[in-house]
Design a protein around this motif. Structure first.
Motif, short mmCIF file in Angstrom:
data_model
loop_
_atom_site.label_atom_id
_atom_site.label_comp_id
_atom_site.label_asym_id
_atom_site.label_seq_id
_atom_site.Cartn_x
_atom_site.Cartn_y
_atom_site.Cartn_z
N PRO A 36 19.52 27.88 5.01
CA PRO A 36 20.18 28.06 6.30
C PRO A 36 21.21 29.20 6.28
O PRO A 36 21.40 29.89 7.28
N GLY A 37 21.87 29.39 5.13
CA GLY A 37 22.84 30.47 5.03
C GLY A 37 22.19 31.83 5.19
O GLY A 37 22.72 32.72 5.88
N VAL A 38 21.03 32.01 4.57
CA VAL A 38 20.31 33.27 4.70
C VAL A 38 19.81 33.43 6.14
O VAL A 38 19.82 34.53 6.70
N TYR A 39 19.40 32.33 6.75
CA TYR A 39 18.92 32.38 8.13
C TYR A 39 20.01 32.86 9.09
O TYR A 39 19.76 33.67 9.97
N THR A 40 21.23 32.35 8.89
CA THR A 40 22.28 32.66 9.85
C THR A 40 23.02 33.97 9.55
O THR A 40 23.45 34.66 10.47
N LYS A 41 23.13 34.31 8.26
CA LYS A 41 23.96 35.49 7.96
C LYS A 41 23.29 36.50 7.04
O LYS A 41 23.97 37.34 6.46
N GLY A 42 21.96 36.43 6.92
CA GLY A 42 21.25 37.38 6.08
C GLY A 42 21.52 38.82 6.46
O GLY A 42 21.69 39.70 5.61
N HIS A 43 21.59 39.07 7.76
CA HIS A 43 21.83 40.45 8.23
C HIS A 43 23.22 40.94 7.82
O HIS A 43 23.41 42.12 7.53
N GLU A 44 24.19 40.01 7.79
CA GLU A 44 25.54 40.40 7.36
C GLU A 44 25.58 40.69 5.86
O GLU A 44 26.24 41.63 5.41
N LEU A 45 24.86 39.87 5.09
CA LEU A 45 24.82 40.08 3.64
C LEU A 45 24.17 41.41 3.29
O LEU A 45 24.51 42.04 2.28
N LEU A 46 23.22 41.85 4.10
CA LEU A 46 22.48 43.09 3.81
C LEU A 46 23.09 44.33 4.47
O LEU A 46 22.69 45.44 4.15
N ARG A 47 24.03 44.13 5.39
CA ARG A 47 24.60 45.28 6.10
C ARG A 47 25.17 46.34 5.16
O ARG A 47 24.94 47.54 5.35
N PRO A 48 25.89 45.95 4.07
CA PRO A 48 26.45 46.98 3.18
C PRO A 48 25.40 47.82 2.46
O PRO A 48 25.72 48.89 1.93
N TYR A 49 24.16 47.33 2.43
CA TYR A 49 23.12 48.02 1.67
C TYR A 49 22.32 49.02 2.51
O TYR A 49 21.44 49.70 2.00
N GLN A 50 22.64 49.10 3.79
CA GLN A 50 21.92 50.04 4.66
C GLN A 50 22.09 51.48 4.20
O GLN A 50 21.17 52.29 4.30
N SER A 51 23.27 51.80 3.68
CA SER A 51 23.54 53.18 3.27
C SER A 51 23.03 53.49 1.87
O SER A 51 22.91 54.65 1.50
N SER A 52 22.70 52.44 1.10
CA SER A 52 22.31 52.66 -0.30
C SER A 52 20.84 52.38 -0.60
O SER A 52 20.34 52.78 -1.64
N HIS A 53 20.13 51.70 0.32
CA HIS A 53 18.75 51.31 0.06
C HIS A 53 17.83 51.68 1.22
O HIS A 53 18.24 51.60 2.38
N GLN A 54 16.60 52.04 0.87
CA GLN A 54 15.63 52.42 1.89
C GLN A 54 15.02 51.22 2.61
O GLN A 54 14.77 51.26 3.80
N HIS A 55 14.76 50.15 1.84
CA HIS A 55 14.07 48.97 2.38
C HIS A 55 14.82 47.70 2.01
O HIS A 55 15.56 47.67 1.03
N ALA A 56 14.57 46.65 2.78
CA ALA A 56 15.18 45.35 2.50
C ALA A 56 14.14 44.25 2.69
O ALA A 56 13.39 44.25 3.67
#
Length: 217
Positions: A56-76
């Motif tokens: 459930p944590g990944v469901y609700t806040k997965g996008h927040e956990l991955l936001r910092p990686y937008q500038s460093s990674h091509q894919h998620a």
């Protein structure tokens, strides 16, 4: 800035161990039919675990956990189980998280959400001696027959219908604690060709599309 190829967010430490085991295999990309790409499976590098350790944590806040990686990674890639209290089901889980990721700034074609139905253990169960070995089962009858006799894995089924419960039952018989090390060992040894799970097929197809082998791009 050079971006790293891919970041993977998973729901718990067992799932992280499974990915670590798989990517530690020699020639893992050959199993997937994709080109090799650089991936650091130390948690926090290219592999992230929800600190709460739940789906459930990944469901609700997965996008927040991955936001910092937008500038460093091509894919998620986001991977979680379908089965948890309040789960809306596979299609709704995948659509919701994808929508949140895109809204937070990821490109639509740069993300993939994979909800395993019902849970991670479905990727690891195969009628292979490596499975019995990882679960420390050495008795008679063979593990596959034992699980059929106990009603945990019908002989006409490709996988146990309750894969996590089947694994937990075997571990109780062999007096082994359920640990990440077992998941890592299984993922490092079981055949990807023997994995009939649809969600694993989605992962397979996604990595083939993102990292096409030479001559097929």
């Amino acid at each position: 800035m050079h971006k790293r190829p891919c970041v993977i967010l998973v729901a718990d430490s067992n799932m992280a161990a499974a990915f670590r085991g798989f990517f530690q295999r020699e020639g893992w990309h050959l199993s997937l039919g994709c080109a090799p790409f650089e991936i650091n499976t130390q948690v926090g590098a290219d592999l992230i675990v929800d600190e709460g350790g739940n789906d459930p944590g990944v469901y609700t806040k997965g996008h927040e956990l991955l936001r910092p990686y937008q500038s460093s990674h091509q894919h998620a890639i986001v991977v979680l189980d379908c089965e948890w209290d309040g789960s809306p089901g596979k299609a709704a889980i995948e659509a919701h998280i994808t929508e949140q990721l895109v809204a937070s700034g990821w490109a639509d074609g740069a993300v993939k959400v994979i909800a395993i139905d019902p849970e991670l253990e479905n990727w690891l169960w195969q009628d292979k001696p490596q499975v019995a070995q990882a679960l420390r089962y050495k008795g008679q009858p063979p593990l596959r027959q034992l699980l059929a006799d106990r009603g945990l894995w019908p002989l006409d089924a490709a996988k146990p219908p309750r894969p996590k419960e089947a694994a937990q039952w075997v571990l109780r018989q062999t007096r082994q604690p359920r640990s990440s090390a077992i998941y890592q060992q299984l993922a490092a040894q079981v055949s990807t060709r023997g994995c009939t799970d649809a969600a694993f097929g989605e992962l397979h197809a996604t990595l083939q599309a993102w990292f096409a082998p030479e001559g097929t791009a």
